[in-house]
Write a protein that holds these residues in place. Structure first.
Motif, PDB file in Angstrom:
ATOM      1  N   LYS A 137       0.410  -1.215  -0.147  1.00 29.55           N
ATOM      2  CA  LYS A 137      -0.488   0.003  -0.041  1.00 29.55           C
ATOM      3  C   LYS A 137       1.219   1.049   0.429  1.00 29.55           C
ATOM      4  N   PHE A 158      -0.558 -12.721 -13.265  1.00 31.34           N
ATOM      5  CA  PHE A 158      -1.256 -11.504 -13.509  1.00 31.34           C
ATOM      6  C   PHE A 158      -1.717 -11.194 -11.691  1.00 31.34           C
ATOM      7  N   ARG A 177      -1.470  -8.504 -17.951  1.00 27.53           N
ATOM      8  CA  ARG A 177      -1.670  -8.119 -16.143  1.00 27.53           C
ATOM      9  C   ARG A 177      -2.456  -7.878 -15.681  1.00 27.53           C
ATOM     10  N   LEU A 178      -2.549  -7.402 -14.598  1.00 29.27           N
ATOM     11  CA  LEU A 178      -3.376  -6.650 -13.609  1.00 29.27           C
ATOM     12  C   LEU A 178      -3.407  -5.067 -14.338  1.00 29.27           C
ATOM     13  N   SER A 179      -4.511  -4.477 -14.022  1.00 27.58           N
ATOM     14  CA  SER A 179      -4.136  -3.650 -14.749  1.00 27.58           C
ATOM     15  C   SER A 179      -4.228  -2.264 -13.205  1.00 27.58           C
ATOM     16  N   PRO A 180      -3.511  -1.051 -13.607  1.00 29.65           N
ATOM     17  CA  PRO A 180      -3.614  -0.120 -12.501  1.00 29.65           C
ATOM     18  C   PRO A 180      -4.601   0.294 -11.814  1.00 29.65           C
ATOM     19  N   ALA A 181      -5.957   0.366 -12.801  1.00 32.78           N
ATOM     20  CA  ALA A 181      -6.907   0.627 -11.681  1.00 32.78           C
ATOM     21  C   ALA A 181      -7.475  -0.418 -10.343  1.00 32.78           C
ATOM     22  N   ARG A 182      -7.166  -1.657 -10.850  1.00 30.86           N
ATOM     23  CA  ARG A 182      -7.515  -2.622 -10.197  1.00 30.86           C
ATOM     24  C   ARG A 182      -6.214  -2.254  -8.540  1.00 30.86           C
ATOM     25  N   ILE A 183      -5.105  -2.164  -9.111  1.00 30.64           N
ATOM     26  CA  ILE A 183      -4.299  -1.875  -7.790  1.00 30.64           C
ATOM     27  C   ILE A 183      -4.925  -0.709  -7.183  1.00 30.64           C
ATOM     28  N   ALA A 184      -4.963   0.032  -7.726  1.00 32.40           N
ATOM     29  CA  ALA A 184      -5.102   1.680  -6.688  1.00 32.40           C
ATOM     30  C   ALA A 184      -6.708   0.979  -5.803  1.00 32.40           C
ATOM     31  N   ALA A 185      -7.101  -0.481  -5.716  1.00 39.52           N
ATOM     32  CA  ALA A 185      -7.682  -0.550  -5.339  1.00 39.52           C
ATOM     33  C   ALA A 185      -7.352  -1.014  -3.813  1.00 39.52           C
ATOM     34  N   LEU A 186      -5.786  -0.607  -3.377  1.00 41.23           N
ATOM     35  CA  LEU A 186      -5.124  -1.030  -2.801  1.00 41.23           C
ATOM     36  C   LEU A 186      -4.670  -0.288  -1.666  1.00 41.23           C
ATOM     37  N   LEU A 187      -5.177   0.965  -2.718  1.00 39.31           N
ATOM     38  CA  LEU A 187      -5.124   2.681  -1.718  1.00 39.31           C
ATOM     39  C   LEU A 187      -6.619   2.782  -0.971  1.00 39.31           C
ATOM     40  N   ASP A 188      -7.429   2.005  -1.287  1.00 38.75           N
ATOM     41  CA  ASP A 188      -8.976   2.024  -0.525  1.00 38.75           C
ATOM     42  C   ASP A 188      -8.862   1.709   0.657  1.00 38.75           C
ATOM     43  N   HIS A 210     -11.116  -6.742  -1.130  1.00 40.24           N
ATOM     44  CA  HIS A 210     -12.169  -5.818  -1.579  1.00 40.24           C
ATOM     45  C   HIS A 210     -13.227  -5.804  -2.764  1.00 40.24           C
ATOM     46  N   LEU A 234       1.570   2.729 -12.090  1.00 39.30           N
ATOM     47  CA  LEU A 234       1.262   1.892 -10.765  1.00 39.30           C
ATOM     48  C   LEU A 234       1.147   0.427 -11.656  1.00 39.30           C
ATOM     49  N   GLN A 235       2.236  -0.361 -11.136  1.00 39.02           N
ATOM     50  CA  GLN A 235       2.131  -1.533 -11.537  1.00 39.02           C
ATOM     51  C   GLN A 235       2.679  -2.580 -11.538  1.00 39.02           C
ATOM     52  N   GLY A 249      -3.449   0.001 -18.580  1.00 37.55           N
ATOM     53  CA  GLY A 249      -1.865   0.268 -18.511  1.00 37.55           C
ATOM     54  C   GLY A 249      -1.713   1.897 -17.908  1.00 37.55           C
TER      55      GLY A 249
END
Lengths: 185, 932
Positions: free
Chosen positions: A34, A148, B60-71, A91, A50-51, B295
């Motif tokens: 995070k 993934f 791969r996972l999209s950055p938008a998805r990873i942004a969920a980490l910040l939730d 989530h 954000l990768q 991406g």
């Protein structure tokens, strides 16, 4: 924050396949991921987007610098990919639960949520499909998780799983078709 | 379960086959697969089913998805502490959801009334400034009552200081979820979207801007009706507040739906909402965001919003796996409508949500729309003078001071000061008001970026005029002044032909007030010719509004009423310059209405032309009286250009050329007198560009080349002055293309070479700024095609082949994206074959032309209605016949190709659309065919 001893113990236990130990490590890895994500989003580091790859690598470097026990790179990648998957699945479950709660959702979602709700692949469905795939071919499911969710390159995956890169490539191609077919159904 | 391979063994067996073929492409894949399955149809079907999905899962996972980490997951505990607590008159029952700006609860009243609402607790500290804004704005927001806006009932702060909003509880799903779950048809999508636009339009008329329109802010209820959420919340949170994400500098926005001006930190206006609506519409039609690529980081996205042009929706949809709407339905008007709504420059967008609604309704009803495509012609039109911003800022500041002064003084008057003082001040106020409404307003309207100031001016003016109306009594002079002031205010609100704030209903109201005031003045004995002129102007304004509302018959009646007023004016008044300018404009508008195509009941081409001619005569006579009046000279130019376009439209190219040359003379004279005015130079380039086609049609190639070079010279000079302006560079590349084409056509290939070189360079500059943009890559490929043609014309076949191959290499990766790009690749293959044939390499020519014909056959099969594909197909077939006739002749293949070409042309002839040019080609092929 747990002390070094605990982390070492948990790491060893988790390496033996102890699920509870993995749970204990979760907050540490999660916090680190995070933090790295937040810094990436805040544009603190030039060119850092954000990768998943970048997140996992940077989190690894930071944790390894703090605790020598993290220094097994392969092992860390394995945990981080599982963590990423778990965080996102949790989530998505929360989101689904929020939506079901009373059948209403009168809220302005964050930008990220808006993106996710927008026709992108459903993490929960992928998670379920991966669990089914694991029953048919466990290694393939692992490769997908690492690639993934963990953003690992083929060569890194080969190192973590302990097979050749060609095998990883084949596993990924096969699993990708199988999952694609499953998610489209 | 239809899924394949339900056991590890079955999956392993299937994989043995898949592994052999997964990296192959067609046709090798099908052949090998059939071989491996050895007649096992079930196995074959399973393998095919899987292969179809080989690219379905993203890499791969999209950055938008990873942004969920910040939730903020750990907020949960503190959040839940709110459950059961009271906020104002409401008790919080259940948490409904959490977003960037706050957490939403279901709540009910605790004071005996039955009311269930949504209460949003803001993640925002309540500072004094926020509380002041709450106080000021909440009654305005609570007054927003519209069926498609979720009501705001109240706003306040809880006992611990947390700010909250009490909102209407809407039972529904967000817009994007509705689209993906319900997959409504196109008509339903557009109708619901129009409802959202109407909600926005309603708020804009109250001078409220949403600032954060996005799919997540639109809820669709169980009956399918959309409801816009959070109106004014972004504003409530303050100019520097946080809606969803906070950027450096504290600007509030959701990056994916922010307008370029929001990202640049410029003032937010109603045009900002129009942009966001355009993005939502884009997504509604294509299923994809206009500018976001998988991406993209937020930063990359924001850069794209300010720098990149969105792909046409039809192209974007064509590139998608399963577009919600067929791309061919989007092509044309819907493309143009969406792109007009998401223009980067707010001044070039639809002026209002209403204008967007009008075009969508026109499209639904099958009427013509106002949005124009980005043709090279249109691109030339786009160079508005941009250097005026500095002037605008200064003028806006001046207006602010004046308007504030006027209002304050009027209030002093109304408050009942000593009578003498009050009267003296009242006179001052009237003077101030006159200045504000007449002089400055006219200046301000022409300035870019002055919209918020204009909105302010309207709001203040209307309040002021209401006050004056109440005071006017029997003061006939004041009534007449009021009429003129309401006319000006109405123009600012919504005169479609001037810069306006898009409040057309408000404009109609002001025009009606103006007519009432005129009637009062007339009843009190003030009805002179100058009042009659105002009346004529007012009828014309009402006609504009009716026309824009496509109430064409009422519009015609109103224009005729206006023209009758002008006709009845005493000649000395009619000859006044101001009156002449307005009168002639009204005649032009009336002509436009009569000549409007697609309206058979009204269409009167001759009447239209007669009206244009009368306008021209009026302007010419006035110019003879006042030869130094620049506005008259410019008006004259408009008449001449209109005549040229009218004649070109009816294919009388000789008359068109004559009229355009006169227009050119006029505008060149004006431009010479105003050397700093970029818009004048743009007009000069525009007329030259118009002449290129007209002179080409007249077969006057030398003149056409000269015009093209003139246009090019002006455009390149403009680019040299504004080297960072992509829209100018885009216009320059188009002009370079025409100039090179005309030069080659005129046998002056050597002169075309440097132009083509510059065309390639300009495209490469554009591509560096937007790497991978398919439209620019394609535009670059066309420059290489031109290079190929130029080299072939000079006999340099090897060089020509290299250029066409280069073009093809650029086009090939784009082929899957759209038929237009696929056609480009087919034509490059055709050129390669043609050049090979000219160079005597018969074998290569046969091979390439066979391939070109096959590609064109596929395109014709896919789009049987596209006439241009069949034109190219016929040309390629004829050339294929030539190739098989050359060298050691294969008569059967040559004849087959020739006969297919003849068949293609015959189809055109039967449809009555065989052009003389094509007829000539057909005769040549007939002559080559071996008689049977």
């Amino acid at each position: 924050m747990s002390d070094t001893l605990d982390i070492t113990a948990h790491l060893h236990a988790a390496r033996r396949g102890d699920a509870a130990a993995l749970d204990a490590l979760f907050p540490i890895v999660y916090d680190e991921l995070k933090r790295v994500a937040r810094r990436a989003l805040a544009g603190e580091r030039a060119g850092h987007t954000l990768q998943a790859t970048a997140l996992v690598h940077e989190a690894y470097l930071r944790l390894a610098a703090q605790h020598a026990d993290w220094s097994d790179r392969r092992y860390f990648f394995g945990i981080a990919a599982a963590m990423m998957r778990r965080i996102l699945v949790n989530h998505a479950r929360d989101r689904a639960a929020d939506k079901r709660g009373g059948g209403v959702m009168a809220t302005t979602l964050s930008a990220a949520d808006a993106v996710a709700a927008n026709g992108e692949l459903d993490v929960l469905e992928l998670h379920a499909a991966l669990e089914t795939l694991a029953k048919l071919d466990e290694r393939q499911a692992r490769v997908v998780e690492l690639k993934f969710f963990g953003g690992l390159e083929i060569d890194d995956i080969a190192e973590v799983v302990g097979v050749s890169s060609a095998t990883v490539r084949r596993d990924w191609a096969m699993a990708r078709m199988w999952l694609g077919r499953e998610l489209a159904a | 379960m239809s899924g394949p391979a339900q056991t590890p063994e079955a999956w392993a067996a299937l994989q043995r086959i898949l592994a052999e073929v997964v990296h192959l492409s067609e046709p090798a894949l099908s052949a090998r697969l059939t071989e491996l399955c050895g007649g096992d149809a079930a196995l074959h079907a399973q393998a095919l089913g899987l292969l179809a999905h080989r690219d379905a899962l993203p890499e791969r996972l999209s950055p938008a998805r990873i942004a969920a980490l910040l939730d903020e997951r750990d907020i949960g505990e503190t959040d839940d502490a709110w459950l059961g607590r009271r906020v104002g008159a409401f008790a919080l029952d259940a948490r409904l959801g959490r977003g960037g700006s706050g957490t939403v609860y279901r709540a009910r009243r605790t004071d005996g009334f039955e009311q269930v609402v949504a209460v949003k607790l803001l993640h925002h500290r309540a500072d004094a400034a926020l509380l002041r804004r709450f106080e000021r704005e909440r009654s305005i927001l609570a007054g927003l009552a519209h069926p498609h806006i979720a009501r705001l009932f109240d706003a306040g702060t809880a006992t611990d200081g947390t700010p909250y909003l009490v909102l209407e509880l809407v039972d529904g799903v967000t817009w994007d979820v509705w689209l993906t779950q319900r997959t409504p048809d196109l008509r339903t999508r557009l109708q619901r979207f129009i409802a959202v636009c109407e909600a926005v339009e309603y708020a804009h008329r109250r001078l409220l801007v949403h600032r954060d329109i996005k799919p997540a802010n639109i809820l669709v209820d169980a009956t399918g009706q959309p409801r816009l959420l959070d109106f004014g919340i972004a504003a409530l949170l303050g100019g520097e507040g946080e809606t969803t994400l906070t950027r450096e500098g504290g600007r509030a926005m959701t990056p994916a739906y922010a307008a370029p001006e929001q990202i640049r930190g410029e003032p937010v206006t109603t045009a900002t909402d129009v942009y966001a609506l355009g993005l939502v519409l884009y997504e509604t039609l294509t299923g994809r965001h206009a500018l976001r690529e998988p991406g993209d980081s937020d930063l990359a996205l924001m850069r794209a919003i300010t720098e990149r042009d969105a792909l046409r929706p039809s192209l974007r949809a064509a590139a998608a796996d399963a577009p919600p709407i067929p791309p061919q339905t989007l092509r044309g008007d819907l493309d143009n409508i969406v792109l007009a709504a998401i223009e980067k420059d707010p001044q070039r967008r639809y002026g209002s949500a209403r204008a967007l609604i009008d075009d969508l309704e026109a499209w639904l009803a099958g009427r013509p729309v106002s949005a124009r495509p980005h043709t090279p012609w249109y691109l030339l039109r786009k160079f508005a003078g941009r250097n005026r911003l500095a002037v605008a800022v200064a003028a806006v500041a001046a207006i602010g001071v004046l308007a504030a002064g006027a209002i304050a003084l009027w209030q002093a008057h109304a408050a009942g000061q000593a009578r003498a003082l009050a009267e003296r001040r009242f006179a001052q106020v009237r003077g101030f008001a006159g200045t504000v409404l007449f002089d400055y307003q006219e200046g301000i309207q022409k300035l870019a970026g002055s919209l918020p100031m204009q909105q302010r001016l309207v709001r203040d003016s209307l309040g002021f005029l209401e006050g004056l109306r109440a005071e006017a009594g029997d003061d006939r002079g004041l009534w007449a002044d009021l009429a003129a002031a309401y006319l000006k205010t109405g123009d600012l609100q919504g005169n479609p032909y001037l810069s306006n704030v898009g409040d057309f209903a408000g404009a109609a109201g002001s025009y009606a007030r103006a007519l009432e005031a005129l009637d009062r003045a007339a009843a009190l004995g003030d009805a002179g010719p100058s009042r009659q002129f105002v009346r004529a102007e007012l009828y014309a304004r009402q006609a504009h509004l009716a026309y824009q509302d496509t109430k064409l018959e009422p519009a015609r009646a109103l224009y005729e009423k206006s023209l009758a007023q002008y006709a009845a004016l005493p000649s000395d008044v009619r000859d006044d310059i101001e009156v002449t300018l307005e009168h002639a404009d009204t005649l032009d508008f009336y002509g436009d209405l009569l000549g409007r195509e697609g309206q058979a009941s009204l269409l009167d081409a001759e009447g239209a032309h007669a009206s244009y001619e009368r306008a021209r005569a009026l302007r010419a006579a006035a110019l003879a009286r006042s030869p130094d009046e620049p506005r008259l000279a410019y008006a004259m130019y408009k008449s001449e250009l209109r005549e040229g376009e009218y004649q070109a439209g009816r294919n009388d190219m000789r008359r068109a050329q004559a009229a355009l040359l006169v227009a050119l003379h006029t505008i060149e004279g004006l431009s010479a007198k105003n050397p700093d005015d970029a818009s004048m130079r743009r007009e000069v380039a525009l007329v030259y560009a118009r002449l290129v086609g007209v002179q080409d049609a007249l077969d006057d190639l030398d003149a056409s080349v000269a015009s093209a070079l003139k246009a090019l010279g002006i455009m390149e000079a403009m680019l040299a002055q504004a080297p960072d302006d992509d829209s100018i560079r885009q216009g320059v590349t188009a002009t370079q293309g025409w100039a090179a084409r005309q030069l080659i056509k005129a046998g002056r290939a050597a002169e075309a070479a440097p132009v083509i070189q510059r065309q390639i360079e300009a495209n490469e500059v554009r591509l560096r700024a937007a790497p991978g943009n398919p439209e620019i890559e394609y535009s670059l490929s066309l420059a290489y095609r031109r290079l190929g043609e130029q080299r072939a014309a000079g006999g340099d076949y090897a060089g020509a082949l290299a250029a066409h191959r280069r073009a093809l290499a650029l086009q090939q990766p784009l082929v899957a994206q759209s038929a237009e790009f696929a056609l480009g690749a087919a034509l490059s293959t055709f050129h390669i074959g043609s050049v090979a044939l000219a160079a005597g390499d018969v074998a290569a020519a046969r091979r390439e032309l066979d391939a070109a014909v096959a590609a064109l056959d596929a395109l014709v099969t896919a789009s049987p209605d596209a006439a241009s594909y069949r034109e190219y197909q016929a040309d390629a077939l004829a050339r294929q016949g030539d190739a098989w006739s050359a060298g050691r002749k294969d008569a059967a293949r040559a004849d087959a190709a020739y006969r297919r070409a003849l068949d293609a042309w015959d189809v055109f002839e039967r449809a009555g659309v065989l052009s003389p040019h094509s007829a000539g080609k057909r005769d040549a092929v007939r002559a080559r065919l071996v008689p049977r």
